[in-house]
Scaffold this motif. Structure first.
Motif, PDB file in Angstrom:
ATOM      1  N   VAL A  50       0.697  -1.179  -0.046  1.00  0.00           N
ATOM      2  CA  VAL A  50      -0.065  -0.092  -0.180  1.00  0.00           C
ATOM      3  C   VAL A  50       1.015   1.235   0.077  1.00  0.00           C
ATOM      4  CG1 VAL A  50      -1.820   1.426   1.254  1.00  0.00           C
ATOM      5  CG2 VAL A  50      -1.973  -1.402   1.382  1.00  0.00           C
ATOM      6  N   LEU A  51       0.652   2.176  -0.857  1.00  0.00           N
ATOM      7  CA  LEU A  51       1.227   3.501  -1.001  1.00  0.00           C
ATOM      8  C   LEU A  51       0.517   4.469  -0.248  1.00  0.00           C
ATOM      9  CD1 LEU A  51       2.891   3.392  -4.693  1.00  0.00           C
ATOM     10  CD2 LEU A  51       4.100   2.796  -2.771  1.00  0.00           C
ATOM     11  N   LEU A  52       1.164   5.381   0.502  1.00  0.00           N
ATOM     12  CA  LEU A  52       0.604   6.349   1.209  1.00  0.00           C
ATOM     13  C   LEU A  52       1.190   7.573   1.065  1.00  0.00           C
ATOM     14  CD1 LEU A  52       0.652   3.903   3.512  1.00  0.00           C
ATOM     15  CD2 LEU A  52      -1.266   5.270   4.439  1.00  0.00           C
ATOM     16  N   LEU A  53       0.380   8.613   0.412  1.00  0.00           N
ATOM     17  CA  LEU A  53       0.957   9.776  -0.072  1.00  0.00           C
ATOM     18  C   LEU A  53       0.953  10.888   0.868  1.00  0.00           C
ATOM     19  CD1 LEU A  53       0.245   9.496  -3.915  1.00  0.00           C
ATOM     20  CD2 LEU A  53       1.991   8.516  -2.450  1.00  0.00           C
ATOM     21  N   ASP A  54       2.067  11.421   1.471  1.00  0.00           N
ATOM     22  CA  ASP A  54       1.671  12.752   2.436  1.00  0.00           C
ATOM     23  C   ASP A  54       1.770  14.027   1.832  1.00  0.00           C
ATOM     24  OD1 ASP A  54       1.771  13.864   4.710  1.00  0.00           O
ATOM     25  OD2 ASP A  54       3.860  13.788   5.333  1.00  0.00           O
ATOM     26  N   GLN A  55       0.692  14.712   1.478  1.00  0.00           N
ATOM     27  CA  GLN A  55       0.625  15.756   0.647  1.00  0.00           C
ATOM     28  C   GLN A  55       1.363  15.985  -0.563  1.00  0.00           C
ATOM     29  OE1 GLN A  55       1.013  19.182   3.180  1.00  0.00           O
ATOM     30  NE2 GLN A  55      -0.547  18.476   4.793  1.00  0.00           N
ATOM     31  N   VAL A  56       1.092  14.798  -1.427  1.00  0.00           N
ATOM     32  CA  VAL A  56       1.563  14.953  -2.731  1.00  0.00           C
ATOM     33  C   VAL A  56       0.491  15.562  -3.606  1.00  0.00           C
ATOM     34  CG1 VAL A  56       2.349  13.632  -4.850  1.00  0.00           C
ATOM     35  CG2 VAL A  56       3.143  12.967  -2.369  1.00  0.00           C
ATOM     36  N   THR A  57       0.523  16.726  -4.101  1.00  0.00           N
ATOM     37  CA  THR A  57      -0.436  17.472  -4.600  1.00  0.00           C
ATOM     38  C   THR A  57      -0.324  17.747  -6.185  1.00  0.00           C
ATOM     39  OG1 THR A  57       0.732  19.689  -4.254  1.00  0.00           O
ATOM     40  CG2 THR A  57      -0.892  18.695  -2.609  1.00  0.00           C
TER      41      THR A  57
END
Length: 239
Positions: free
Chosen positions: A94-101
């Protein structure tokens, strides 16, 4: 929303979860789609393609710089997918993106996620791009394949994965161990990636089980977040 580009349009036509409204095609685009889609796809989706003779017509509803390849599909946004449902459907990472906009980066990450069998791409609802034609174009069809799960609180999503037995790793250039050294082989992996420039925020760093790095040379300080995601997913898949 208008989807555009042959890959994005073809993938949406094959996705039964996607509700479709109108399909506009040039003669060349229609021929190209018929070559790559099963026979009878248009009829099965109850769509009669509308022929576009003047390609300038696309720019009445698409951005001027869009690379549409003569294909545009008016469709409803995909239904939201819950994280637990995505986890049940696949045992992949699972990929979790921290404020990749940036929608182009998110689209490219979805494409890598589809290529390497990720279960989901999790984004923070208020700090992630909406589902748009530009994002779908960058994903090259992967938006129809990999669930993009929206969560209000990313740290809570990390803890939920951990409670389910996953080992969550955060990518950080200053980490002591590489991803290859730290990756487990007996459980699901969650991989947290931060925005370019800022990287992972403090709360996400503290919530991860471990911070890891990719072994790039000193010639470059860091990788683009989409490139880092692709390299990391390849490493996780590699035996």
């Amino acid at each position: 929303m208008w989807l555009h580009g042959l890959h994005a349009v073809a993938a949406a036509l094959l996705n039964p979860r996607r509700r479709l409204r109108r399909l506009l095609l040039t003669a060349d685009a229609e021929a190209a789609l018929k070559e790559r889609l099963p026979e009878g796809t248009f009829a099965a989706r109850k769509l009669q393609p509308e022929r576009v003779e003047d390609r300038a017509r696309f720019h009445t509803f698409l951005p001027e710089d869009s690379v549409h390849q003569g294909a545009a599909l008016l469709a409803e946004p995909l239904p939201q997918v819950a994280l637990d449902d995505a986890l049940k459907a696949s045992d992949g990472p699972v990929l979790l993106l921290d404020q990749v906009t940036d929608p182009r980066n998110v689209g490219a990450i979805l494409r890598a996620a589809a290529a390497f069998g990720a279960a989901a791409v999790v984004v923070q609802d208020r700090h992630a791009p909406p589902e748009t034609g530009a994002l779908a174009r960058a994903a090259s069809g992967a938006l129809e394949i990999v669930p993009m799960v929206r969560e209000v609180n990313l740290s809570r999503a990390i803890r939920h994965l951990q409670d389910g037995g996953a080992w969550v790793l955060g990518l950080a250039g200053e980490a002591g161990r590489t991803l290859a050294e730290a990756k487990p082989t007996d459980r699901r992996v969650g991989l947290v990636l931060g925005a370019e420039g800022g990287g992972l925020r403090r709360l996400q760093r503290e919530t991860c089980d471990e911070l890891v790095r990719l072994p790039i040379t000193e010639a470059m300080e860091s990788l683009n977040v989409a490139s880092a995601a692709a390299v990391a997913l390849y490493e996780l898949r590699r035996a």
